[in-house]
Design an enzyme around this catalytic site. Structure first.
Site, PDB file in Angstrom:
ATOM      1  N   CYS A  22      -4.936 -36.436  67.894  1.00  0.00           N
ATOM      2  CA  CYS A  22      -6.195 -35.683  67.923  1.00  0.00           C
ATOM      3  C   CYS A  22      -7.068 -35.905  66.685  1.00  0.00           C
ATOM      4  CB  CYS A  22      -5.904 -34.200  68.079  1.00  0.00           C
ATOM      5  SG  CYS A  22      -4.758 -33.806  69.406  1.00  0.00           S
ATOM      6  N   ASP A  79      -1.977 -28.200  69.400  1.00  0.00           N
ATOM      7  CA  ASP A  79      -1.552 -27.357  70.510  1.00  0.00           C
ATOM      8  C   ASP A  79      -0.654 -28.098  71.493  1.00  0.00           C
ATOM      9  OD1 ASP A  79      -3.344 -25.755  69.215  1.00  0.00           O
ATOM     10  OD2 ASP A  79      -4.381 -25.094  71.019  1.00  0.00           O
ATOM     11  N   CYS A 126      -9.611 -31.259  67.067  1.00  0.00           N
ATOM     12  CA  CYS A 126      -8.753 -30.627  68.069  1.00  0.00           C
ATOM     13  C   CYS A 126      -9.142 -29.169  68.260  1.00  0.00           C
ATOM     14  CB  CYS A 126      -7.284 -30.774  67.701  1.00  0.00           C
ATOM     15  SG  CYS A 126      -6.826 -30.022  66.133  1.00  0.00           S
ATOM     16  N   LYS A 169      -8.506 -26.028  67.466  1.00  0.00           N
ATOM     17  CA  LYS A 169      -8.840 -24.998  66.494  1.00  0.00           C
ATOM     18  C   LYS A 169      -9.647 -25.538  65.327  1.00  0.00           C
ATOM     19  CE  LYS A 169      -6.571 -22.406  69.178  1.00  0.00           C
ATOM     20  NZ  LYS A 169      -6.063 -23.490  70.026  1.00  0.00           N
ATOM     21  N   CYS A 177      -7.303 -34.473  73.522  1.00  0.00           N
ATOM     22  CA  CYS A 177      -6.947 -34.478  74.940  1.00  0.00           C
ATOM     23  C   CYS A 177      -8.173 -34.690  75.827  1.00  0.00           C
ATOM     24  CB  CYS A 177      -6.255 -33.178  75.299  1.00  0.00           C
ATOM     25  SG  CYS A 177      -4.719 -32.914  74.402  1.00  0.00           S
ATOM     26  N   GLU A 226      -0.832 -20.012  73.794  1.00  0.00           N
ATOM     27  CA  GLU A 226      -1.295 -20.470  75.099  1.00  0.00           C
ATOM     28  C   GLU A 226      -0.100 -20.648  76.025  1.00  0.00           C
ATOM     29  OE1 GLU A 226      -3.521 -24.017  74.407  1.00  0.00           O
ATOM     30  OE2 GLU A 226      -5.224 -22.950  73.538  1.00  0.00           O
ATOM     31  N   SER A 254      -4.365 -22.678  77.868  1.00  0.00           N
ATOM     32  CA  SER A 254      -4.914 -23.965  77.461  1.00  0.00           C
ATOM     33  C   SER A 254      -6.125 -24.296  78.313  1.00  0.00           C
ATOM     34  CB  SER A 254      -3.850 -25.047  77.635  1.00  0.00           C
ATOM     35  OG  SER A 254      -4.423 -26.332  77.594  1.00  0.00           O
TER      36      SER A 254
END
Length: 559
Positions: free
Chosen positions: A46, A78, A119, A121, A191, A441, A467
């Site tokens: 990420c 995550d 990413c 956060k 992602c 999550e 998520s």
């Protein structure tokens, strides 16, 4: 310049001596000092390219007459922490990243800043820090990962999580699971669907903190270094023109962002993060703003997790500009200022056209769905509100029988051991901001349900989160949370729970008042360290789960 406080005059000779030790000369010390803050880490793809992009940003700053000062801060991934105790650190890291940027930049009296993020956060933390410091600044997203390909179909890490559920149900062999695992993530980048990272990168653009189109460029695309250099030059222009983030982050910009989230069926985490960003920016925003945006905005982007296409394919189809221009044509966006000094609509007018003809973006007149991908519910189980994810669903309600679990792990084990049946309503509690702590999550659970073919036959509610890759009938962010005496704490196995998305309620006919007399708050799961401090300071998910040192929370020992 702010940095004059640190570097000018006879008294500051020690500071200048230390700057010289880093290789700076009189000329460099005399120029504006500009922070280049990034969340580089090689723990996952990420943020993997951010250090290289930081070098490009620094070159752009130098070419425009500034001196770059580089800082690194943390990232919690995550996708790797999901389903483990480490996931408790994820939302907490948003606050830590914001705080660390504030401390590094203010601690050295720097004049401006570029924040590179990659990413779930790190992106909202970048916006929160820019709003909090309110000095000239630019944000740049490192970009989406490319999608993998399996049997001619685009796949992402979402498919890996769902494959775990299929494997657990005996529908997929070890070899087939390995094929999915090895092909889903081809290189650097976050992602690849309209999950939390890409949803929040879109929000950075809509809030005016990133130039239109810059965040769309994928992580490994040849144009990404040039985009980074241009951010270095841009921050110097912001400094020269005294343009700061709070000038851009108007209430109208936040409403635009909520509409774009709805139009792309984006991550429900966007509500949590936008509330937190608005808190830092001093902008009035609440959950009802998100419900209005979702009710009034159709889904027009065919994006994963409910749709067919990845973020890289969205870039090829014209990116955020293509979606925003369609909403603009329908009168669903308001013109707002941006970091370039030009308005959002002016930036959209000059956005490059789609690289390929694509059916990813639909018209407002012929949408994929007539309303956005989430709804805000209340009712006797969520008096402060909660978020229903509608992505991939057609029905407007669900009635089921409560299956209560005190943690994500317990619920996941029940799914994997075939103890969940059609008509069950999973309740996962004590996973909220304070009770978790950290508001984990539940992708492992929700993906396992999808993998077992139960996505449309069960529902799930939690005081934790989902998520951006989650799909199915899911209710998250239930507030008040169980650890603070919310009604979710009083549910028992066998209770009837009803979701009514039209009435916007999450309710039960169980006698919760009678049960409250015997309820006692659970002891804190963590008593030392960052998680314990977070649990003491964090507020409700309904207001963004932000920390507030002036009003610390004290654990309740009884009702």
């Amino acid at each position: 310049m702010r940095s004059d406080t640190m570097k000018k005059g006879p008294d500051r000779a020690p500071a200048r001596a230390m700057m010289r030790a880093t290789g700076l000369d009189d000329d460099a010390i005399g120029k504006p000092l500009v922070a280049v803050v990034h969340t580089w880490s090689n723990v996952s793809p990420c943020n993997l390219n951010l250090r290289d992009l930081a070098n490009e940003v620094a070159d752009g700053i130098r070419a425009a007459g500034g001196t770059p000062i580089e800082f690194n801060t943390i990232a919690v991934t995550d996708g790797m922490a999901m389903g483990t105790p480490g996931m408790r650190a994820s939302l907490v890291s948003r606050e830590v990243i914001t705080d660390s940027i504030e401390l590094a930049v203010n601690g050295h009296c720097l004049d401006a800043m570029v924040v590179l993020c990659g990413c779930d956060k790190t992106i909202p933390a970048a916006a929160m820090a820019l709003a909090r410091l309110d000095i000239p600044g630019v944000a740049l997203y490192g970009g989406s990962i490319g999608h993998g390909t399996l049997d001619g179909k685009s796949i992402t890490v979402q498919d890996v999580f769902e494959a775990v559920g299929a494997h657990g149900a005996g529908k997929m062999s070890d070899a087939e699971l390995t094929r999915v695992e090895t092909r889903a993530c081809p290189g650097a980048g976050a992602c690849g669907g309209q999950y939390t990272a890409n949803t929040m990168a879109m929000i950075l653009t809509t809030l005016g903190l990133s130039p239109v189109g810059f965040n769309d460029v994928p992580a490994t695309h040849a144009d990404k270094p040039d985009v980074a250099r241009r951010c270095g030059a841009l921050v110097m222009a912001c400094l020269a023109q005294s343009r700061t983030p709070r000038q851009l982050m108007t209430r109208e910009a936040f409403i635009n962002a909520a509409r774009l989230v709805a139009a792309t069926a984006g991550s429900t985490n966007a509500a949590l993060h936008l509330l937190a960003i608005a808190n830092e920016a001093g902008v009035q925003l609440d959950l009802e703003d998100f419900n209005a945006a979702s009710e009034q905005t159709p889904v027009i982007a065919d994006l994963m997790p409910a749709g067919r296409y990845s973020a890289v394919e969205m870039f090829e189809a014209g990116g955020v500009a293509a979606i925003a221009n369609e909403l603009r044509r329908a009168g669903m966006l308001v013109d707002t200022p941006t970091v370039t000094g030009r308005s959002l609509f002016a930036e959209l007018d000059d956005a490059p056209p789609a690289q390929v003809a694509h059916d990813l973006v639909h018209s407002v007149d012929a949408p994929i769905k007539p309303r956005g991908g989430y709804a805000i519910l209340y009712g006797n189980l969520a008096p402060q509100g909660c978020i229903l994810k509608l992505a991939g669903l057609g029905q407007g309600g669900f009635t089921g029988t409560a299956r209560v679990f005190e943690s994500e792990e317990d619920a996941f084990a029940a799914v994997q051991n075939d103890r969940i049946q059609k008509g069950d309503f999973l309740v996962i509690r004590n996973e909220g901001p304070a009770g978790g702590p950290g508001m984990r999550e539940m992708l492992g659970v929700t993906a396992a349900l999808i993998g077992r073919g139960l996505g449309n036959d069960v529902a799930l509610m939690t005081d934790g989160r989902f998520s951006g890759a989650t799909r199915g009938f899911m209710v998250g962010h239930v507030a008040p949370e169980a650890a603070r005496g919310g009604p979710i704490a009083l549910l028992r196995d066998g209770d009837r729970i009803v979701i009514d998305s039209e009435a916007r309620t999450l309710s039960t006919d169980a006698d919760l008042d009678a049960r409250r007399e015997s309820w006692n708050a659970p002891p804190p799961k963590v008593t030392r360290g960052a998680l314990a401090k977070y649990a003491q300071l964090v507020g409700s998910a309904s207001t963004g789960a932000v920390t507030n040192g002036s009003t610390p929370y004290r654990w309740r020992t009884s009702a």
